[in-house]
Each structure stands twice: as structure tokens, then as C-alpha cells.
Design a protein around this motif. Structure first.
Motif, short mmCIF file in Angstrom:
data_model
loop_
_atom_site.label_atom_id
_atom_site.label_comp_id
_atom_site.label_asym_id
_atom_site.label_seq_id
_atom_site.Cartn_x
_atom_site.Cartn_y
_atom_site.Cartn_z
N GLN A 164 -6.17 -12.13 8.82
CA GLN A 164 -5.15 -11.16 8.44
C GLN A 164 -5.82 -9.97 7.77
OE1 GLN A 164 -2.27 -12.33 5.48
NE2 GLN A 164 -0.89 -10.65 5.96
N THR A 165 -5.37 -8.78 8.15
CA THR A 165 -5.78 -7.54 7.48
C THR A 165 -4.52 -6.89 6.93
OG1 THR A 165 -7.65 -7.24 8.98
CG2 THR A 165 -6.88 -5.29 7.78
N PHE A 166 -4.55 -6.54 5.65
CA PHE A 166 -3.37 -5.95 5.02
C PHE A 166 -3.78 -4.90 4.00
CE2 PHE A 166 -4.60 -9.72 2.65
CZ PHE A 166 -4.52 -9.33 1.31
N LEU A 167 -2.82 -4.05 3.66
CA LEU A 167 -3.06 -3.00 2.68
C LEU A 167 -2.51 -3.42 1.33
CD1 LEU A 167 -2.14 0.24 4.68
CD2 LEU A 167 -4.35 -0.92 4.50
N ARG A 168 -3.24 -3.12 0.27
CA ARG A 168 -2.79 -3.40 -1.08
C ARG A 168 -3.06 -2.19 -1.95
NH1 ARG A 168 -7.79 -4.41 -3.87
NH2 ARG A 168 -6.65 -4.77 -5.80
N ARG A 169 -2.22 -1.99 -2.92
CA ARG A 169 -2.40 -0.91 -3.89
C ARG A 169 -2.66 -1.53 -5.25
NH1 ARG A 169 -1.41 4.45 -4.51
NH2 ARG A 169 -0.62 4.57 -2.36
N GLU A 170 -3.76 -1.13 -5.87
CA GLU A 170 -4.07 -1.65 -7.19
C GLU A 170 -3.05 -1.16 -8.21
OE1 GLU A 170 -8.10 -0.97 -8.44
OE2 GLU A 170 -8.74 -2.81 -7.43
N LEU A 171 -2.62 -2.06 -9.07
CA LEU A 171 -1.69 -1.72 -10.15
C LEU A 171 -2.19 -2.40 -11.42
CD1 LEU A 171 1.77 -2.32 -8.40
CD2 LEU A 171 0.75 -0.10 -8.94
N GLY A 174 0.80 -1.22 0.00
CA GLY A 174 0.00 0.00 0.00
C GLY A 174 0.83 1.27 0.00
N ASP A 175 1.98 1.23 0.65
CA ASP A 175 2.87 2.39 0.73
C ASP A 175 3.78 2.42 -0.50
OD1 ASP A 175 5.02 4.15 1.32
OD2 ASP A 175 4.72 3.86 3.47
N VAL A 176 3.66 3.47 -1.30
CA VAL A 176 4.46 3.58 -2.52
C VAL A 176 5.95 3.53 -2.22
CG1 VAL A 176 5.08 5.10 -4.43
CG2 VAL A 176 2.68 4.83 -3.80
N GLU A 177 6.38 4.18 -1.13
CA GLU A 177 7.80 4.19 -0.81
C GLU A 177 8.30 2.80 -0.43
OE1 GLU A 177 9.99 6.57 -1.39
OE2 GLU A 177 8.28 7.61 -2.29
N VAL A 178 7.46 2.02 0.21
CA VAL A 178 7.84 0.64 0.51
C VAL A 178 8.01 -0.14 -0.78
CG1 VAL A 178 7.05 -1.54 1.51
CG2 VAL A 178 6.84 0.57 2.82
N VAL A 220 -5.54 2.62 -2.70
CA VAL A 220 -5.18 1.70 -1.63
C VAL A 220 -6.43 1.05 -1.05
CG1 VAL A 220 -4.05 1.45 0.61
CG2 VAL A 220 -3.12 3.03 -1.09
N TYR A 221 -6.34 -0.24 -0.76
CA TYR A 221 -7.45 -0.99 -0.20
C TYR A 221 -6.99 -1.73 1.06
CZ TYR A 221 -9.89 -0.21 -4.61
OH TYR A 221 -10.49 0.38 -5.70
N SER A 222 -7.92 -1.88 2.00
CA SER A 222 -7.68 -2.70 3.19
C SER A 222 -8.41 -4.01 3.00
CB SER A 222 -8.18 -1.99 4.44
OG SER A 222 -8.04 -2.82 5.59
#
Length: 230
Positions: free
Chosen positions: A190-197, A115-119, A174-176
């Protein structure tokens, strides 16, 4: 001392939980999928592989059995305790600097969708920084519609019920995601963040860090071989 949970990530259930919400005991029970076959078909025989986010060694061990030399990296010491036969390194992927290069770097588990672009940028920079000039990076990304039509569940032959309960939009792509995993004798969440690409966005993200797509390895485009650009 354990590492702090990453913001937006959490997990519940028996045993140790990693900073991104993964349950060590759950991952030790998960069956091996087709990942080792995909990797073995995309890299030279006997290649030196840097596996980023190795977990308990679910993919590591089959690769070792196929004759590859694997350096397995994870930020969880509890995960690394389950890895056998490989050199192990405990470190967040984005902070890793081994001062050496490898024939192949493996970035699985949809980590590129952080989810974090910098990560995400840090993950890809680590891939590039450890890649031999003629090497390749193997990346697992989301296939089309992976988080559509929720909730969705699958019951595996070994008794595991995997359920994707929800994918809540938080803004800026970003989605949870909330997932549940149930065996007859234990359950985890588990709960996690994802960024659509999209495919275009994915290729742009690779290009920003000096990589280009060399080929999509599966029909759904979820496994990709990338090489150094230029």
C-alpha cells in the motif's frame, strides 16, 4: 462500478483494492487489536456509535459483541460485504450526511492525517455533524516517531510480516508512505499520503471544526477523545 483510486494512493495484491489502496482480503486477515477496549472504555455502555471507515468490521464486530449499536460507514462496497450485524452505509466519509446524531463517532485508522487538508476538514465536519450535543469523537492519530527509523518491520505470531519501507517527503508537510504486508501464502503493498500533525497542529485542526480535546486515552497520545467546543 468501482470507485476511482484517490490521487497518491495505490495498492497491490490478491483481491479487491479500495480507493485508498487498502486490500480487502488483507484487512479480513488482520487480528483485532486493542481498539475495541479503548472505545468501550471511553463511551457509555450501550452507546450508539457511528464508525467512519469501518473496513471489513475488524472493530465493528467486537463493539457489537460488547452491546453497542454500530452504524458502519465505508466507501468500499467490497469492505462492507464483510461486515455482519451492523447497519452499513456506503459513502465517502467527507460526503456523509445521515441526518441523525450519535453518542459517539469513531474516526480510526489515522484518517485524520489525510494528506489533503480539505479531505481532513471534511472528515472532521462529518464527525461534528453527526455528534449528539453530549457525545464524543474518538480519533486515532499518529504516535511520536511512528515513521522514524525506516525501514522497519514487525513479524506477528500469526505469520504476518508488516513492513514500513519508506516515508518520502513531498513538501508542505505531506509524505508518501510505502508499506508491505506478507503472509506465507500472499503479499500486499500500500502507498498512501499522510500529513504530519504535531499535537498542537492536531488540536488546532480540531478547533477549526468546532471540537476540543477532552483527553488523550493512551500513553503515546495516539487515541484521543474530543467533544464539541463551547
Amino acid at each position: 462500478m468501482g470507485l476511482r483510486m484517490r490521487t497518491g494512493y495505490q495498492g497491490t495484491g490478491p483481491g479487491a483494492i479500495t480507493p485508498d489502496g487498502c486490500a480487502v482480503e488483507l484487512y479480513s486477515r488482520l487480528p483485532v487489536g486493542n481498539e475495541p477496549d479503548i472505545v468501550a472504555g471511553a463511551v457509555p455502555a450501550g452507546a450508539r456509535i457511528l464508525e467512519l471507515g469501518c473496513g471489513v468490521g475488524r472493530v465493528t464486530h467486537p463493539l457489537l459483541e460488547r452491546g453497542f449499536t454500530v452504524t458502519a460507514v465505508d466507501e468500499s462496497g467490497e469492505m462492507l460485504e464483510r461486515v455482519r450485524g451492523a447497519r452499513t452505509v456506503r459513502s465517502p466519509i467527507e460526503d456523509l450526511d445521515l441526518g441523525e446524531t450519535f453518542d459517539a463517532v469513531l474516526l480510526a485508522s489515522l484518517l485524520v492525517h489525510a494528506g489533503d487538508v480539505e479531505v481532513r476538514r471534511g472528515l472532521l465536519r462529518t464527525c461534528v455533524g453527526h455528534l449528539a450535543a453530549d457525545g464524543c469523537v474518538l480519533i486515532q492519530r499518529e504516535g511520536e516517531g511512528w515513521y522514524a527509523d525506516l525501514p522497519r518491520e514487525r513479524v506477528d505470531p500469526d505469520g504476518l510480516t508488516q513492513r514500513i519501507v519508506s516515508s518520502e517527503a513531498l513538501g508542505d508537510g505531506v509524505y508518501s508512505v510505502h508499506a508491505e504486508y506478507e503472509f506465507p501464502d500472499a503479499a500486499w503493498t500500500q502507498t498512501f499520503l499522510r500529513r504530519e500533525l504535531s499535537r498542537e497542529q492536531f488540536e488546532e485542526a480540531l478547533a477549526e471544526e468546532g471540537l476540543r480535546v477532552d483527553g488523550y486515552l493512551t500513553p503515546d497520545g495516539s487515541w484521543v477523545r474530543a467533544v464539541l467546543a463551547g
